[in-house]
Design an enzyme around this catalytic site. Structure first.
Site, short mmCIF file in Angstrom:
data_model
loop_
_atom_site.label_atom_id
_atom_site.label_comp_id
_atom_site.label_asym_id
_atom_site.label_seq_id
_atom_site.Cartn_x
_atom_site.Cartn_y
_atom_site.Cartn_z
N GLY A 88 72.33 -15.85 3.16
CA GLY A 88 73.18 -16.22 2.05
C GLY A 88 72.46 -17.18 1.11
N CYS A 185 68.67 -22.74 -5.79
CA CYS A 185 70.04 -22.43 -5.34
C CYS A 185 70.91 -21.86 -6.46
CB CYS A 185 70.71 -23.67 -4.74
SG CYS A 185 69.70 -24.50 -3.50
#
Length: 388
Positions: A88, A185
């Protein structure tokens, strides 16, 4: 496994691990864990420079390039590789000085909660940082750990049949400039920090590992058992004055792939002694006879890495490999051992890189070429000439 084993978690401190080797190690361990052949595992390691692209990246933007602030060519010039992964999260960076934590856990009972698993990983990092006087926190809606609005630890995980892979990257002594190459991110305005930056000095990695293990055991209610690396090995590059490298082809029974001289270190042997012996056994060349005594017979390359290996019908084990270069004064006569190899060839670095199968072999070839370009093969200068 009995009930006691089910609560155990084997810890392996691996040192440097190539990213693709880390993926393979996790895959092997996760497969064995799903089958209850091994207890939970916890890997502590560092990666060479690499940018990894998580599943959320393409959700945020179909064009991966939108998450990079430089072109792939610039990344390559900085020795930063790229990998798409099944974890993820979006894009992040791994590199030397960053502690990477890969738990391979089978989540049972009340722990079968992905969100709680992420919060527990964050809690381990928060408690670890507190031991060093760093007050870390969570930010609602964001996964990871933050200090004063700057991110110090990134988390990206994958679960299959409730067995976890991937994990946490904690910036200990990380060179934060590498984060400027990406959109970390998927957050354009995020600022990254590290323990060294916050404390004003490098932090011993072993000390961080020790504190993290204590808190991992507390948070996840596991009995941690340290496991040593099962074996050590060597790889030896033999380079001729023309800049060509000796490659040996494994027998078809052993995979049929090309590689340099390799072999396991025997009990009581030093890595250098094992390297000299393996060259004799696999090529018939005695480096002590071939290379003049006023020149180093072996140059230890500053590259020691670990990888997982799964023998046929056996559980995975880990090997730590030491790398050496032997600069030959002339091209020697090669006599291969037919029980191990069925062919040999001398090739330039570009061709050799295209032939060898394993990332560790390619890394050693690249480092050897850089050392040659630096124009000094004295062992005292090797570390300054080469950089991972």
């Amino acid at each position: 496994m009995n009930r006691t084993d089910a609560l155990a978690c084997h810890v392996r401190r691996l040192g440097l691990v190539e990213y693709e080797d880390g993926l393979e190690a996790q895959s092997l361990l996760a497969t064995a864990r799903k089958a209850d052949l091994i207890p939970d595992q916890l890997l502590l390691l560092e990666h060479p420079h690499v940018v990894t692209i998580g599943r959320r990246t393409r959700y945020l933007s179909a064009n991966v390039g939108d998450h990079l602030r430089v072109s792939p060519d610039v990344l390559a010039r900085y020795d930063v590789e790229q990998y798409e992964t099944d974890r993820g999260g979006a894009v992040t960076y791994h590199g030397p000085g960053q502690l990477v934590i890969y738990p391979i856990l089978k989540l049972l009972g009340r722990r079968r909660d992905v969100h709680q698993y992420l919060r527990d990983l964050e809690e381990v990092i928060i408690r670890t940082l507190e031991d060093f006087g760093i007050s870390a926190e969570r930010i609602p809606g964001q996964t990871g750990t933050w200090v004063g609005g700057e991110k110090i630890a990134s988390i990206g995980v994958h679960l299959s049949h409730w067995v976890t892979t991937h994990g946490v990257a904690l910036n200990v002594n990380t060179d934060l400039r590498f984060f400027d190459l990406i959109v970390p991110c998927g957050l354009p305005d995020v600022r990254m920090t590290s323990m060294a930056k916050l404390l004003g000095a490098p932090v011993p990695m072993e000390l961080v590992q020790e504190r993290l293990l204590i808190h991992f055991q507390e948070v996840f209610d596991r009995h941690l058992v340290e496991r040593p690396i099962e074996a050590e090995s060597v790889q030896v590059l033999l380079r001729t004055p023309e800049g060509k490298y000796l490659l040996l082809k494994r027998t078809e029974r052993d995979g049929g792939f090309w590689q340099p001289v390799t072999g396991l270190i025997e009990p009581g042997e030093s890595p250098a002694d094992a390297a000299l012996r393996e060259v004799r056994e696999e090529t018939g060349v005695n480096l002590e006879d071939v290379i003049p005594p006023d020149r180093p017979r072996l140059l230890p390359l500053p590259y020691v890495h670990a990888f997982a290996f799964s023998p046929a019908d056996a559980l995975p084990l880990f090997i730590r490999e030491h790398s050496f270069l032997a600069a030959l004064p002339t091209r020697p006569v090669i006599r291969i051992n037919p029980l191990e190899h069925d062919a040999f060839r001398f090739e330039d670095a570009t061709t050799a890189l295209s032939l060898v199968r394993w990332k560790g072999n390619r890394r050693a070839l690249i480092l050897s070429e850089r050392l040659e370009a630096a124009g000094d093969v004295h062992p005292a200068n090797a570390s300054q000439a080469l950089h991972l």
